[in-house]
Enzyme design. Structure first.
Site, PDB file in Angstrom:
ATOM      1  N   SER A 109      72.542  44.353 -10.959  1.00 36.24           N
ATOM      2  CA  SER A 109      73.996  44.854  -9.633  1.00 36.24           C
ATOM      3  C   SER A 109      72.977  45.872 -10.035  1.00 36.24           C
ATOM      4  O   SER A 109      72.227  46.106  -9.735  1.00 36.24           O
ATOM      5  CB  SER A 109      74.814  44.297 -11.277  1.00 36.24           C
ATOM      6  OG  SER A 109      76.151  45.875  -9.817  1.00 36.24           O
ATOM      7  N   ASP A 156      79.455  37.321  -3.267  1.00 38.01           N
ATOM      8  CA  ASP A 156      78.838  38.389  -3.897  1.00 38.01           C
ATOM      9  C   ASP A 156      78.741  38.837  -2.859  1.00 38.01           C
ATOM     10  O   ASP A 156      78.281  38.254  -1.703  1.00 38.01           O
ATOM     11  CB  ASP A 156      77.685  38.179  -5.482  1.00 38.01           C
ATOM     12  CG  ASP A 156      77.761  39.696  -4.896  1.00 38.01           C
ATOM     13  OD1 ASP A 156      78.271  40.696  -5.395  1.00 38.01           O
ATOM     14  OD2 ASP A 156      76.317  39.288  -6.135  1.00 38.01           O
ATOM     15  N   HIS A 209      79.816  37.611  -8.428  1.00 34.36           N
ATOM     16  CA  HIS A 209      79.323  39.198  -9.126  1.00 34.36           C
ATOM     17  C   HIS A 209      79.745  39.216 -10.699  1.00 34.36           C
ATOM     18  O   HIS A 209      80.137  39.503 -10.906  1.00 34.36           O
ATOM     19  CB  HIS A 209      79.395  40.053  -8.088  1.00 34.36           C
ATOM     20  CG  HIS A 209      78.961  41.145  -8.611  1.00 34.36           C
ATOM     21  ND1 HIS A 209      77.542  41.777  -8.265  1.00 34.36           N
ATOM     22  CD2 HIS A 209      78.931  42.700  -8.859  1.00 34.36           C
ATOM     23  CE1 HIS A 209      76.124  42.541  -8.593  1.00 34.36           C
ATOM     24  NE2 HIS A 209      78.106  43.080  -9.570  1.00 34.36           N
TER      25      HIS A 209
END
Length: 403
Positions: A189, A343, A373
């Protein structure tokens, strides 16, 4: 009796609101995913309410929740674990205990959390980095960079870059028995964002002699120019990262000024004088047909120059690695990119993989059609997901075969 029934009805409705969301058919363990999504939604709502009441900043409220997940550095029969500092930046160090035939591999890892939340000592990150060290018989450095809102861009980047430069010194690699030809930078991320930016910056740094062997980017966030990509539109309210919260994290990285968040939310934050950057993120050219899904590309709507002058970070490649030229991409190392179908950040990773391949960089693009995600964090306890384990195993397998 009527009041009790009303309270029961309202409580049931509230629980149903938080728990029930439409789940794509390809998700395994849908009820677990619903509960995970509900927990994240409740946590962010509570944090926002506390912020609006003036009790605590919403990010600091979420950090209080993440402290519950913290575990002290704990060694086991396979790995020695310790907290220390590299270049005055906190790191958690994992040193394998198993004998090695020669010099070891190494992974420098940056945790996710939108540059605002998280730490190397959270249980899911400790488990991931510990597994990596044990299964690869590798040295792993997990970095505790400083976080927003106390520290804004480029502090987070500078912290991880300082650690990377320190670790890549020949004397330091020798101290830990690391092969200088087998070092990888990795992150998930926002950590994937930092890993990509570090890999790019190292190419321009004449002081660094050691070259990275690989970079591994797990559902990375890579650009802040176009926040209305097909993935943002399709996954606006998917678990566990909504479009609105990603926009909030992006703006928080640079400032507490709500005008930037509002401009980003309407995708009107980029000034016309930065129009030359849009080809780097033009999804109509960079996404495969199966991910366009009938979406039609429209020309950017430009915003005021004032925001870019006040907060130039969102146009800086150190914050948005997709904004660099093809010439710079060409020199990057072997790359692994994981993207998840459900995501908001999916298209960032897909576009980066496409651009890297076009520049001649060897890329393994692992696209998980049944994942959302942050899924690799769900490998422990009651919220353990089979897909999380599967993707962790694929990531470590790639490292084992390519590092």
């Amino acid at each position: 009796m009527g009041a009790k029934l009303l309270c029961l009805f309202l409580a049931s409705a509230l629980v149903a609101y938080y728990v029930y969301i439409p789940i794509p058919e390809d998700f395994e363990e849908p009820w677990k995913v619903m509960l995970i999504a509900a927990a994240f939604r409740a946590a962010t709502h509570l944090a926002e309410v506390a912020d609006q009441l003036g009790l605590i900043h919403h990010v600091e409220a979420l950090m209080l929740i993440t402290t519950v997940e913290y575990i002290a550095p704990t060694s086991d029969e396979n790995v020695t674990v310790m907290d220390t500092e590299f270049n005055n930046v906190g790191v958690r160090l994992y040193l394998p205990r198993k004998p090695s035939d020669g010099l070891r591999r190494a992974v420098v890892y940056f945790h996710g959390g939108g540059w605002c939340i998280g730490q190397a000592g959270m249980k899911p990150y400790d488990r991931l980095t510990r597994w990596t060290s044990n299964r690869l018989n590798a040295v792993v450095v997990s970095v505790n960079y400083r976080l927003a809102p106390k520290y804004r861009f480029p502090v987070q980047f500078e912290d991880v870059y300082l650690v990377m430069k320190f670790f890549l010194q020949r004397s330091v690699l020798s101290q830990y028995g690391v092969d200088p030809d087998r070092v990888c930078v990795a992150g998930d991320s926002a950590g994937g964002n930092l890993a990509a930016a570090v890999a790019q910056q190292l190419l321009e740094d004449s002081e660094v002699e050691t070259k990275l062997k690989a970079q591994a980017l797990l559902y990375p966030v890579l650009q802040s120019l176009d926040l209305n990509l097909p993935s943002y539109q399709e996954n606006e309210n998917k678990p566990v990262l909504s479009k609105s919260y990603m926009v909030k994290l992006w703006s928080e990285y640079f400032t507490s000024d709500s005008s930037l968040r509002e401009a980003m939310a309407s995708n009107r934050h980029v000034p016309v004088e930065s129009s030359h950057l849009f080809p780097f993120v033009n999804w109509s050219n960079l996404l495969p047909e199966e991910l366009k899904k009938g979406h039609v590309y429209t020309s950017p709507t430009y915003g005021s120059s004032e925001l870019a002058q006040k907060y130039p970070g969102f146009l800086d490649p150190r914050a948005a690695p997709l904004l660099v030229s093809d010439a710079r991409l060409r020199r990057l190392p072997l790359t692994y990119i994981l993207t998840c179908e459900h995501d908001v950040l999916r298209d960032d990773g897909v576009m980066y993989a496409r651009r890297l391949r076009a520049a001649g960089v060897p890329v393994t693009h692992d696209h998980a059609k049944d994942a959302f995600h942050g899924v690799m964090l769900f490998v422990l306890g009651p919220i353990e997901l089979a897909v999380g384990h599967r993707l962790v195993n694929r990531y470590i397998k790639w490292l084992n075969e390519n590092l």
